[in-house]
Scaffold this motif. Structure first.
Motif, PDB file in Angstrom:
ATOM      1  N   THR A   1      11.480  10.495   9.029  1.00  0.00           N
ATOM      2  CA  THR A   1      11.647  11.062   7.695  1.00  0.00           C
ATOM      3  C   THR A   1      10.391  10.828   6.851  1.00  0.00           C
ATOM      4  OG1 THR A   1      12.506   8.993   6.798  1.00  0.00           O
ATOM      5  CG2 THR A   1      14.125  10.520   7.767  1.00  0.00           C
ATOM      6  N   ALA A   2      10.415  11.366   5.637  1.00  0.00           N
ATOM      7  CA  ALA A   2       9.307  11.133   4.702  1.00  0.00           C
ATOM      8  C   ALA A   2       9.187   9.639   4.410  1.00  0.00           C
ATOM      9  CB  ALA A   2       9.527  11.924   3.415  1.00  0.00           C
ATOM     10  N   ALA A   3      10.314   8.945   4.321  1.00  0.00           N
ATOM     11  CA  ALA A   3      10.283   7.490   4.085  1.00  0.00           C
ATOM     12  C   ALA A   3       9.618   6.772   5.257  1.00  0.00           C
ATOM     13  CB  ALA A   3      11.701   6.958   3.866  1.00  0.00           C
ATOM     14  N   ASP A   4       9.901   7.211   6.487  1.00  0.00           N
ATOM     15  CA  ASP A   4       9.248   6.624   7.668  1.00  0.00           C
ATOM     16  C   ASP A   4       7.745   6.864   7.619  1.00  0.00           C
ATOM     17  OD1 ASP A   4      11.622   5.675   8.974  1.00  0.00           O
ATOM     18  OD2 ASP A   4      12.024   7.733   9.651  1.00  0.00           O
ATOM     19  N   ARG A   5       7.354   8.057   7.208  1.00  0.00           N
ATOM     20  CA  ARG A   5       5.924   8.366   7.110  1.00  0.00           C
ATOM     21  C   ARG A   5       5.253   7.467   6.071  1.00  0.00           C
ATOM     22  NH1 ARG A   5       8.255  13.490   7.805  1.00  0.00           N
ATOM     23  NH2 ARG A   5       8.064  14.059   5.601  1.00  0.00           N
ATOM     24  N   ALA A   6       5.929   7.252   4.948  1.00  0.00           N
ATOM     25  CA  ALA A   6       5.378   6.375   3.905  1.00  0.00           C
ATOM     26  C   ALA A   6       5.267   4.942   4.425  1.00  0.00           C
ATOM     27  CB  ALA A   6       6.245   6.434   2.656  1.00  0.00           C
ATOM     28  N   ARG A   7       6.285   4.484   5.144  1.00  0.00           N
ATOM     29  CA  ARG A   7       6.245   3.131   5.714  1.00  0.00           C
ATOM     30  C   ARG A   7       5.091   3.007   6.706  1.00  0.00           C
ATOM     31  NH1 ARG A   7      10.770  -0.288   5.095  1.00  0.00           N
ATOM     32  NH2 ARG A   7      10.405  -1.315   7.080  1.00  0.00           N
ATOM     33  N   LEU A   8       4.907   4.041   7.546  1.00  0.00           N
ATOM     34  CA  LEU A   8       3.825   4.000   8.527  1.00  0.00           C
ATOM     35  C   LEU A   8       2.476   3.947   7.829  1.00  0.00           C
ATOM     36  CD1 LEU A   8       2.788   3.990  11.405  1.00  0.00           C
ATOM     37  CD2 LEU A   8       2.929   6.504  11.377  1.00  0.00           C
ATOM     38  N   GLU A   9       2.326   4.702   6.769  1.00  0.00           N
ATOM     39  CA  GLU A   9       1.059   4.669   6.026  1.00  0.00           C
ATOM     40  C   GLU A   9       0.786   3.260   5.494  1.00  0.00           C
ATOM     41  OE1 GLU A   9      -1.125   7.031   2.390  1.00  0.00           O
ATOM     42  OE2 GLU A   9       0.595   7.930   3.382  1.00  0.00           O
ATOM     43  N   LEU A  10       1.814   2.606   4.972  1.00  0.00           N
ATOM     44  CA  LEU A  10       1.647   1.231   4.485  1.00  0.00           C
ATOM     45  C   LEU A  10       1.337   0.259   5.627  1.00  0.00           C
ATOM     46  CD1 LEU A  10       4.511   1.112   1.837  1.00  0.00           C
ATOM     47  CD2 LEU A  10       2.051   1.141   1.397  1.00  0.00           C
ATOM     48  N   ILE A  11       1.992   0.460   6.754  1.00  0.00           N
ATOM     49  CA  ILE A  11       1.750  -0.396   7.924  1.00  0.00           C
ATOM     50  C   ILE A  11       0.294  -0.279   8.361  1.00  0.00           C
ATOM     51  CG2 ILE A  11       2.262  -0.701  10.394  1.00  0.00           C
ATOM     52  CD1 ILE A  11       5.168   0.285   9.678  1.00  0.00           C
ATOM     53  N   LEU A  12      -0.181   0.951   8.492  1.00  0.00           N
ATOM     54  CA  LEU A  12      -1.553   1.166   8.960  1.00  0.00           C
ATOM     55  C   LEU A  12      -2.575   0.655   7.955  1.00  0.00           C
ATOM     56  CD1 LEU A  12      -1.121   4.699  10.563  1.00  0.00           C
ATOM     57  CD2 LEU A  12      -1.216   2.476  11.719  1.00  0.00           C
ATOM     58  N   ARG A  13      -2.300   0.838   6.681  1.00  0.00           N
ATOM     59  CA  ARG A  13      -3.200   0.317   5.646  1.00  0.00           C
ATOM     60  C   ARG A  13      -3.235  -1.211   5.718  1.00  0.00           C
ATOM     61  NH1 ARG A  13      -1.571   2.512   0.293  1.00  0.00           N
ATOM     62  NH2 ARG A  13      -2.477   4.389   1.149  1.00  0.00           N
ATOM     63  N   GLY A  14      -2.067  -1.824   5.868  1.00  0.00           N
ATOM     64  CA  GLY A  14      -2.002  -3.280   5.986  1.00  0.00           C
ATOM     65  C   GLY A  14      -2.773  -3.789   7.188  1.00  0.00           C
ATOM     66  N   ARG A  15      -2.661  -3.084   8.321  1.00  0.00           N
ATOM     67  CA  ARG A  15      -3.386  -3.492   9.530  1.00  0.00           C
ATOM     68  C   ARG A  15      -4.895  -3.383   9.306  1.00  0.00           C
ATOM     69  NH1 ARG A  15      -1.899  -6.739  12.506  1.00  0.00           N
ATOM     70  NH2 ARG A  15      -2.770  -5.904  14.387  1.00  0.00           N
ATOM     71  N   ARG A  16      -5.336  -2.303   8.621  1.00  0.00           N
ATOM     72  CA  ARG A  16      -6.773  -2.117   8.383  1.00  0.00           C
ATOM     73  C   ARG A  16      -7.374  -3.252   7.570  1.00  0.00           C
ATOM     74  NH1 ARG A  16      -5.441   3.272   7.638  1.00  0.00           N
ATOM     75  NH2 ARG A  16      -5.428   3.053   5.385  1.00  0.00           N
ATOM     76  N   VAL A  17      -6.590  -3.809   6.650  1.00  0.00           N
ATOM     77  CA  VAL A  17      -7.137  -4.887   5.814  1.00  0.00           C
ATOM     78  C   VAL A  17      -6.801  -6.269   6.367  1.00  0.00           C
ATOM     79  CG1 VAL A  17      -7.214  -3.481   3.735  1.00  0.00           C
ATOM     80  CG2 VAL A  17      -5.202  -4.883   4.176  1.00  0.00           C
ATOM     81  N   GLY A  18      -6.225  -6.318   7.552  1.00  0.00           N
ATOM     82  CA  GLY A  18      -6.083  -7.600   8.224  1.00  0.00           C
ATOM     83  C   GLY A  18      -4.736  -8.299   8.123  1.00  0.00           C
ATOM     84  N   PHE A  19      -3.721  -7.617   7.608  1.00  0.00           N
ATOM     85  CA  PHE A  19      -2.403  -8.248   7.556  1.00  0.00           C
ATOM     86  C   PHE A  19      -1.793  -8.280   8.948  1.00  0.00           C
ATOM     87  CE2 PHE A  19      -2.526  -6.930   3.046  1.00  0.00           C
ATOM     88  CZ  PHE A  19      -2.146  -8.117   2.456  1.00  0.00           C
ATOM     89  N   SER A  20      -1.046  -9.343   9.230  1.00  0.00           N
ATOM     90  CA  SER A  20      -0.299  -9.413  10.479  1.00  0.00           C
ATOM     91  C   SER A  20       0.940  -8.531  10.340  1.00  0.00           C
ATOM     92  CB  SER A  20       0.127 -10.856  10.766  1.00  0.00           C
ATOM     93  OG  SER A  20       1.143 -11.249   9.844  1.00  0.00           O
ATOM     94  N   LEU A  21       1.559  -8.210  11.454  1.00  0.00           N
ATOM     95  CA  LEU A  21       2.779  -7.411  11.388  1.00  0.00           C
ATOM     96  C   LEU A  21       3.880  -8.144  10.631  1.00  0.00           C
ATOM     97  CD1 LEU A  21       2.918  -5.748  14.915  1.00  0.00           C
ATOM     98  CD2 LEU A  21       2.186  -4.747  12.749  1.00  0.00           C
ATOM     99  N   GLU A  22       3.911  -9.456  10.759  1.00  0.00           N
ATOM    100  CA  GLU A  22       4.914 -10.242  10.020  1.00  0.00           C
ATOM    101  C   GLU A  22       4.658 -10.146   8.515  1.00  0.00           C
ATOM    102  OE1 GLU A  22       8.267 -12.076   9.257  1.00  0.00           O
ATOM    103  OE2 GLU A  22       7.648 -11.449  11.265  1.00  0.00           O
TER     104      GLU A  22
END
Length: 159
Positions: free
Chosen positions: A47-68
């Motif tokens: 869904t659009a919400a899943d897409r928004a979550r994925l965008e946040l996940i990928l942004r977080g990974r780019r700046v060095g956040f762990s998955l946790e």
């Protein structure tokens, strides 16, 4: 869980292409509980919400956040229902991460400054190696004169 209108949904392949990741990455994020796509049989529907979550996940990974760390940030909306201790812990972890990122930004700014200075120094050295136009003009004139004399010398018979 109700499945949204078809226009709001995309397949795993479409989502992977849109975000430049693999389907395997999306399944991994689902396995870790970061994404929760709807299902129609064995087909994952995002869904659009899943897409928004994925965008946040990928942004977080780019700046060095762990998955946790990312999971905790994504669950902030639910923190309102959590305990004060849980909220304070989340706040502390976020502040720590902000501090780390600010130090990294300072390091990057410093490295960029040094690299820019190095580029300027090299550009100056390269500019110093290029002779001025008047010297180039004189050198061309000397070469022309030398070539004319050599041609005369080569054309005249030996004594």
């Amino acid at each position: 869980m109700t499945i949204p209108a078809k226009d709001d949904l995309c397949s795993i392949r479409e989502l992977a292409e849109r975000f430049g990741v693999t389907a395997r990455t999306l399944r991994f994020y689902e396995q870790k509980g970061l994404l929760k796509p709807a299902r129609r049989g064995a087909t994952r529907l995002y869904t659009a919400a899943d897409r928004a979550r994925l965008e946040l996940i990928l942004r977080g990974r780019r700046v060095g956040f762990s998955l946790e760390d990312i999971r905790e940030m994504l669950e902030i909306e639910q923190l309102d229902h959590g305990s004060r201790a849980h909220m304070e812990l989340a706040l502390e972890r976020m502040r720590e991460r902000v501090s780390v990122l600010e130090r990294q930004r300072d390091d990057i700014d410093s490295a960029l400054s040094e690299l820019h200075a190095g580029c300027r120094w090299l550009e100056e050295r390269l500019a110093d190696r290029e002779p001025p136009e008047d010297i180039k003009r004189r050198a061309r004139a000397f070469e022309a004169l030398a070539a004319a004399r050599l041609t005369q010398w080569a054309a005249s018979p030996p004594d």
